[in-house]
Scaffold this motif. Structure first.
Motif, mmCIF file in Angstrom:
data_model
loop_
_atom_site.group_PDB
_atom_site.id
_atom_site.type_symbol
_atom_site.label_atom_id
_atom_site.label_comp_id
_atom_site.label_asym_id
_atom_site.label_seq_id
_atom_site.Cartn_x
_atom_site.Cartn_y
_atom_site.Cartn_z
ATOM 1 N N LEU A 42 18.019 82.695 85.069
ATOM 2 C CA LEU A 42 18.780 83.110 86.250
ATOM 3 C C LEU A 42 20.222 82.646 86.089
ATOM 4 C CD1 LEU A 42 16.263 82.139 89.094
ATOM 5 C CD2 LEU A 42 16.741 84.443 88.227
ATOM 6 N N PRO A 43 21.186 83.574 86.000
ATOM 7 C CA PRO A 43 22.603 83.206 85.914
ATOM 8 C C PRO A 43 23.139 82.824 87.287
ATOM 9 C CG PRO A 43 22.368 85.579 85.887
ATOM 10 C CD PRO A 43 20.979 85.032 85.913
ATOM 11 N N LEU A 44 23.888 81.722 87.354
ATOM 12 C CA LEU A 44 24.342 81.206 88.647
ATOM 13 C C LEU A 44 25.865 81.153 88.775
ATOM 14 C CD1 LEU A 44 21.819 78.228 89.078
ATOM 15 C CD2 LEU A 44 21.546 80.626 89.747
ATOM 16 N N ALA A 45 26.597 81.713 87.814
ATOM 17 C CA ALA A 45 28.057 81.580 87.809
ATOM 18 C C ALA A 45 28.725 82.210 89.016
ATOM 19 C CB ALA A 45 28.628 82.181 86.528
ATOM 20 N N THR A 46 28.088 83.197 89.628
ATOM 21 C CA THR A 46 28.717 83.856 90.781
ATOM 22 C C THR A 46 28.418 83.150 92.098
ATOM 23 O OG1 THR A 46 26.830 85.347 91.011
ATOM 24 C CG2 THR A 46 28.667 86.109 89.649
ATOM 25 N N LEU A 47 27.601 82.105 92.065
ATOM 26 C CA LEU A 47 27.305 81.343 93.284
ATOM 27 C C LEU A 47 28.322 80.214 93.423
ATOM 28 C CD1 LEU A 47 23.401 81.072 93.216
ATOM 29 C CD2 LEU A 47 24.853 82.878 94.156
ATOM 30 N N ASP A 48 29.021 80.174 94.538
ATOM 31 C CA ASP A 48 30.082 79.189 94.738
ATOM 32 C C ASP A 48 29.548 77.968 95.492
ATOM 33 O OD1 ASP A 48 32.354 77.767 95.085
ATOM 34 O OD2 ASP A 48 33.521 79.377 96.007
ATOM 35 N N PHE A 49 29.153 76.969 94.720
ATOM 36 C CA PHE A 49 28.620 75.738 95.315
ATOM 37 C C PHE A 49 29.730 74.784 95.759
ATOM 38 C CE2 PHE A 49 25.242 77.223 92.427
ATOM 39 C CZ PHE A 49 24.170 77.256 93.298
ATOM 40 N N THR A 50 30.998 75.218 95.619
ATOM 41 C CA THR A 50 32.106 74.361 96.044
ATOM 42 C C THR A 50 32.429 74.538 97.515
ATOM 43 O OG1 THR A 50 33.856 75.984 95.549
ATOM 44 C CG2 THR A 50 33.115 74.558 93.734
#
Length: 375
Positions: A42-50
């Protein structure tokens, strides 16, 4: 240094990893790979955890829930944090796309495009200790099989913390990068050859691409294996591996697993299936940084040719990665929403062996074919 079998460590039937493929892979693809005995991603780069919003964490929960298993590879991008584009960079980008998009009625769409960071680096999350702690706690609750990084790695303290949760892997494109990953405590290395589709994971000499040796998957694997063979680190070649014979070759040569992405592009579980089920397979691929801001291998189309041929600016005078990619995606979405520009401006990431795609086959069927020599 001896190491336990990666198959046993991950409780897999087959040593096949699905490539994360941000924007292409889906939870359904990861689920099918896992059900067939491999490791989904599962790619997570587009989820902004900031951000303070819980949206990113909710989306992560939904992704894992839709996959139906936590035995997956959760993949983060870990590039250097980029600054928003300058006015000059933004204006140059708009000038480029005004030259590329022929239909005059879309000039206003191009001119009004806003730039935001669409791909969040793990290094950005590390800057806020509270948000970082919250993400680590979430990863502890999920307990994935692997946590992996592309474009670099986080700090040693975080690597040590994550290794308490899962195996930690990262991408290397050269022996220098592989040695760097090993010296910083990474459990396993994805050895990305030049044949691989998608974004090149180079993180040393990033701003000097002419120093990239452009090693093939085979050359990179053997070079790293010879250097790190006794260091107890897992080696997983990736790039150009689309057939049962190529899978078997690397495993027979001592690879701990192989990572495969392009072979799944035409499956119904792929977000790119609409394009890859219709194209001829005779198209070539090209490595370009002009669409996203970082080098990526994609299918060469009239749109890609136009972008490359009509660009008059050095890459440093265009918006950086994350911002350039977000602007392109917004533009593509707007053109589609406005009835289309009469031309396909898709950015179709694929490896050099894309002509070997099995059209009309599901992810499960592709997995059955890839593993038929591995009984």
């Amino acid at each position: 240094m001896s190491k336990p079998s990666l198959l046993k460590k991950l409780n897999l039937k087959y040593p096949i990893f699905q490539s994360p493929m941000a924007g292409v892979s889906t939870p359904e693809m990861a689920s099918a790979v896992a059900a067939a005995g491999g490791l989904g991603a599962l790619p997570l780069a587009t989820l902004d955890f900031t951000q303070d919003s819980v949206t990113a964490f909710e989306k992560l929960d939904k992704l894992v829930e839709a996959t139906g298993t936590n035995a997956v590879n959760l993949n983060f991008f870990c590039h250097e944090v980029e600054s928003p584009p300058s006015q000059v960079q933004a204006d140059n980008w708009k000038a480029l796309y005004r030259n590329v998009i022929a239909d005059a009625k879309f000039k206003q769409v191009i001119d009004s495009t806003k730039f935001a960071n669409g791909n969040i680096s793990f290094k950005e999350i590390e800057r806020d200790q509270d948000k970082l702690a919250k993400l680590v706690d979430k990863l502890k609750s999920i307990k994935p099989s692997i946590i992996s990084f592309h474009f670099g790695i986080p700090s040693n303290n975080i690597i040590d913390e994550l290794k308490k949760i899962a195996l930690v892997f990262a991408t290397a494109t050269s022996l220098q990068e592989a040695r760097h990953l090993k010296s910083n405590g990474i459990d396993g290395i994805i050895l990305q050859g030049i044949e691989a589709g998608g974004h090149r994971g180079q993180f040393i000499d990033t701003f000097q691409p002419h120093l990239d040796e452009d090693l093939s998957t085979q050359a990179l694997f053997h070079k790293v294996k010879q250097s790190l063979a006794n260091d107890g680190i897992y080696l997983v070649p990736a790039g150009g591996i689309t057939s049962p014979n190529s899978v078997k070759y690397y495993l027979n040569q001592g690879a701990d697993a192989v990572q495969i992405g392009t072979a799944f592009l035409a499956t119904p579980e792929s977000s790119s299936s609409k394009f890859f089920t219709k194209y001829s397979g005779e198209e070539s691929t090209v490595m370009t940084a002009l669409v996203s801001g970082k080098p990526a291998r994609c299918v060469r189309t009239p749109f890609i040719d136009d972008v490359v041929q009509k660009n008059q600016f050095p890459l440093s005078d265009l918006p950086p990665y994350g911002y350039a990619y977000d602007a392109y995606k917004k533009l593509k979405g707007e053109l589609g929403a406005n009835g289309g520009a009469g031309e396909d401006i898709g950015f179709y990431l694929a490896g050099q062996n894309h002509f070997q795609l099995r059209k009309g086959k599901s992810t499960s069927e592709v997995m059955q074919e890839l593993t038929r020599e591995l009984a």
